[in-house]
Design a protein around this motif. Sequence first.
Motif, mmCIF file in Angstrom:
data_model
loop_
_atom_site.group_PDB
_atom_site.id
_atom_site.type_symbol
_atom_site.label_atom_id
_atom_site.label_comp_id
_atom_site.label_asym_id
_atom_site.label_seq_id
_atom_site.Cartn_x
_atom_site.Cartn_y
_atom_site.Cartn_z
ATOM 1 N N TRP A 252 0.748 -1.335 0.040
ATOM 2 C CA TRP A 252 0.059 0.100 -0.227
ATOM 3 C C TRP A 252 1.068 1.281 -0.085
ATOM 4 O O TRP A 252 1.852 1.232 0.349
ATOM 5 C CB TRP A 252 -0.790 -0.027 1.189
ATOM 6 N N THR A 253 0.470 2.325 -0.296
ATOM 7 C CA THR A 253 0.983 3.593 -0.281
ATOM 8 C C THR A 253 1.175 4.330 0.786
ATOM 9 O O THR A 253 0.254 4.483 1.699
ATOM 10 C CB THR A 253 0.243 4.576 -1.230
ATOM 11 N N VAL A 254 2.350 4.923 1.165
ATOM 12 C CA VAL A 254 2.546 5.733 2.443
ATOM 13 C C VAL A 254 3.026 7.211 1.791
ATOM 14 O O VAL A 254 4.092 7.109 1.085
ATOM 15 C CB VAL A 254 3.695 4.914 3.367
ATOM 16 N N ASN A 255 2.516 7.958 2.250
ATOM 17 C CA ASN A 255 2.677 9.443 1.695
ATOM 18 C C ASN A 255 2.505 10.413 2.881
ATOM 19 O O ASN A 255 1.122 10.367 3.460
ATOM 20 C CB ASN A 255 2.176 9.630 0.448
ATOM 21 N N ASN A 256 3.225 11.343 3.251
ATOM 22 C CA ASN A 256 2.909 12.453 4.134
ATOM 23 C C ASN A 256 2.311 11.876 5.634
ATOM 24 O O ASN A 256 1.206 12.434 6.152
ATOM 25 C CB ASN A 256 2.031 13.315 3.740
ATOM 26 N N LYS B 62 -3.840 0.687 -2.019
ATOM 27 C CA LYS B 62 -3.341 0.626 -3.216
ATOM 28 C C LYS B 62 -4.241 -0.292 -4.058
ATOM 29 O O LYS B 62 -3.807 -1.650 -3.975
ATOM 30 C CB LYS B 62 -1.949 0.103 -3.358
ATOM 31 N N PRO B 63 -5.363 -0.178 -4.386
ATOM 32 C CA PRO B 63 -6.264 -1.101 -5.199
ATOM 33 C C PRO B 63 -5.729 -2.018 -5.959
ATOM 34 O O PRO B 63 -4.846 -1.678 -6.903
ATOM 35 C CB PRO B 63 -7.209 -0.336 -5.949
ATOM 36 N N GLY B 64 -5.945 -3.522 -5.887
ATOM 37 C CA GLY B 64 -5.586 -4.562 -6.545
ATOM 38 C C GLY B 64 -4.368 -5.059 -6.061
ATOM 39 O O GLY B 64 -3.919 -6.181 -6.498
ATOM 40 N N THR B 65 -3.764 -4.723 -4.907
ATOM 41 C CA THR B 65 -2.646 -5.346 -4.076
ATOM 42 C C THR B 65 -2.915 -6.295 -3.245
ATOM 43 O O THR B 65 -2.109 -6.945 -2.654
ATOM 44 C CB THR B 65 -1.723 -3.960 -3.601
ATOM 45 N N GLY B 66 -4.204 -6.063 -2.625
ATOM 46 C CA GLY B 66 -4.717 -7.154 -1.848
ATOM 47 C C GLY B 66 -4.745 -6.671 -0.582
ATOM 48 O O GLY B 66 -4.160 -5.610 -0.262
ATOM 49 N N ASN B 67 -5.541 -7.366 0.421
ATOM 50 C CA ASN B 67 -5.511 -6.916 1.966
ATOM 51 C C ASN B 67 -3.978 -7.092 2.433
ATOM 52 O O ASN B 67 -3.206 -7.839 1.923
ATOM 53 C CB ASN B 67 -6.444 -7.973 2.360
ATOM 54 N N ILE B 68 -3.615 -6.282 3.566
ATOM 55 C CA ILE B 68 -2.430 -6.505 4.426
ATOM 56 C C ILE B 68 -2.956 -7.028 5.754
ATOM 57 O O ILE B 68 -3.786 -6.899 6.246
ATOM 58 C CB ILE B 68 -1.849 -5.068 4.406
ATOM 59 N N ARG B 69 -1.837 -7.352 6.289
ATOM 60 C CA ARG B 69 -2.016 -8.124 7.877
ATOM 61 C C ARG B 69 -0.598 -7.508 8.576
ATOM 62 O O ARG B 69 0.415 -7.221 7.888
ATOM 63 C CB ARG B 69 -2.367 -9.323 7.712
ATOM 64 N N THR B 70 -0.804 -7.714 9.818
ATOM 65 C CA THR B 70 0.419 -7.457 10.797
ATOM 66 C C THR B 70 1.210 -8.750 10.622
ATOM 67 O O THR B 70 0.778 -9.800 10.458
ATOM 68 C CB THR B 70 0.013 -7.059 12.194
ATOM 69 N N ILE B 71 2.432 -8.559 10.718
ATOM 70 C CA ILE B 71 3.564 -9.674 11.100
ATOM 71 C C ILE B 71 3.225 -10.414 12.371
ATOM 72 O O ILE B 71 3.076 -11.521 12.390
ATOM 73 C CB ILE B 71 5.105 -9.349 10.775
ATOM 74 N N GLU B 72 3.002 -9.549 13.293
ATOM 75 C CA GLU B 72 2.914 -10.054 14.508
ATOM 76 C C GLU B 72 1.374 -10.387 14.911
ATOM 77 O O GLU B 72 0.457 -9.956 14.284
ATOM 78 C CB GLU B 72 3.120 -8.990 15.595
ATOM 79 N N ASN B 73 1.314 -11.389 15.751
ATOM 80 C CA ASN B 73 -0.218 -12.051 16.123
ATOM 81 C C ASN B 73 -0.675 -11.516 17.420
ATOM 82 O O ASN B 73 0.383 -11.327 18.258
ATOM 83 C CB ASN B 73 -0.155 -13.346 15.978
ATOM 84 N N PHE B 74 -1.617 -11.283 17.857
ATOM 85 C CA PHE B 74 -2.504 -10.843 18.820
ATOM 86 C C PHE B 74 -3.557 -11.754 19.446
ATOM 87 O O PHE B 74 -4.007 -12.395 18.781
ATOM 88 C CB PHE B 74 -2.692 -9.590 18.834
ATOM 89 N N GLU B 75 -3.710 -11.565 20.797
ATOM 90 C CA GLU B 75 -4.902 -12.538 21.402
ATOM 91 C C GLU B 75 -6.046 -11.230 21.749
ATOM 92 O O GLU B 75 -6.699 -10.569 20.975
ATOM 93 C CB GLU B 75 -4.769 -13.259 22.245
ATOM 94 N N ASP B 76 -5.881 -10.954 23.158
ATOM 95 C CA ASP B 76 -6.809 -9.802 23.784
ATOM 96 C C ASP B 76 -5.987 -8.474 23.623
ATOM 97 O O ASP B 76 -4.861 -8.556 23.762
ATOM 98 C CB ASP B 76 -7.200 -10.047 25.152
#
Length: 248
Positions: free
Chosen positions: A77-81, A87-101
């Motif tokens: 996705w795009t990072v600016n300012n 960024k349409p078409g690139t798909g969902n993103i997710r965190t590298i780290e996992n979490f519970e509560d």
Amino acid sequence: MKQTCKTALTTILTLTLTNTLSAQTKFQPQDTEFYEPKSKVVSTTPNKAPSDAIVLFDGTNLSKWVSENDSTKQAQWTVNNGILTVKPGTGNIRTIENFEDFQLHLEWKSPDVIKGEGQGRGNSGVFLQGKYEIQVLDNDNNPTYVNGQAASLYKQRQPLVSVVKPAGQWHSYDILYTAPRFNKNGILIRKGTVTVLHNGVVVHYNTQIEGTTEYIGLPKVIAHGAGPIGLQDHGDLVSFRNIWIRPL
């Protein structure tokens, strides 16, 4: 009749004994005070994450995120300012780290240019543990099904109230989440719950999650442990900023 009298007599004797013991017990203020363990000290600064939070997006890069389609690739996705935008078409993103509560904070806004209607206007989503979606949508004068409007637990629970801002203005979500629990055999023993504040207004209060938030069909109960935070590419230029999380 005898049983009733016996029960009444027992109740009287119990109350008398309780009152007598209470009268004989003389508490001092310090008897109900404790000093250990001390609570962890957390400092706060306006518009910044608490000192004990994990900053997931600080406005500079996507080092904490990967592509949902390919976890070996950093999110595209795009990072600016200081702003993260789909960024349409690139798909969902997710965190590298996992979490519970956790306690999760993020801010989002729909595109400045209004186009589309219903689910086709400013659509994205926040996925808790990668499975349970809190909807992101431009819902300013944009009718849609109520369990799919902004801040809904998608296709399960509509928000208690609709919090509306014009397109292009920033919204905030503060999400308190308790993950579902499964036993060693994968059987659900406690459903997950979520409390959501939309722009500071409570829109879900200890809302029970029935299962995955499906577009078609009923929720599915899938055994799992800790999971990531996900953001959805629905094809719209939705933006995010100030994303942080506090594991609980």
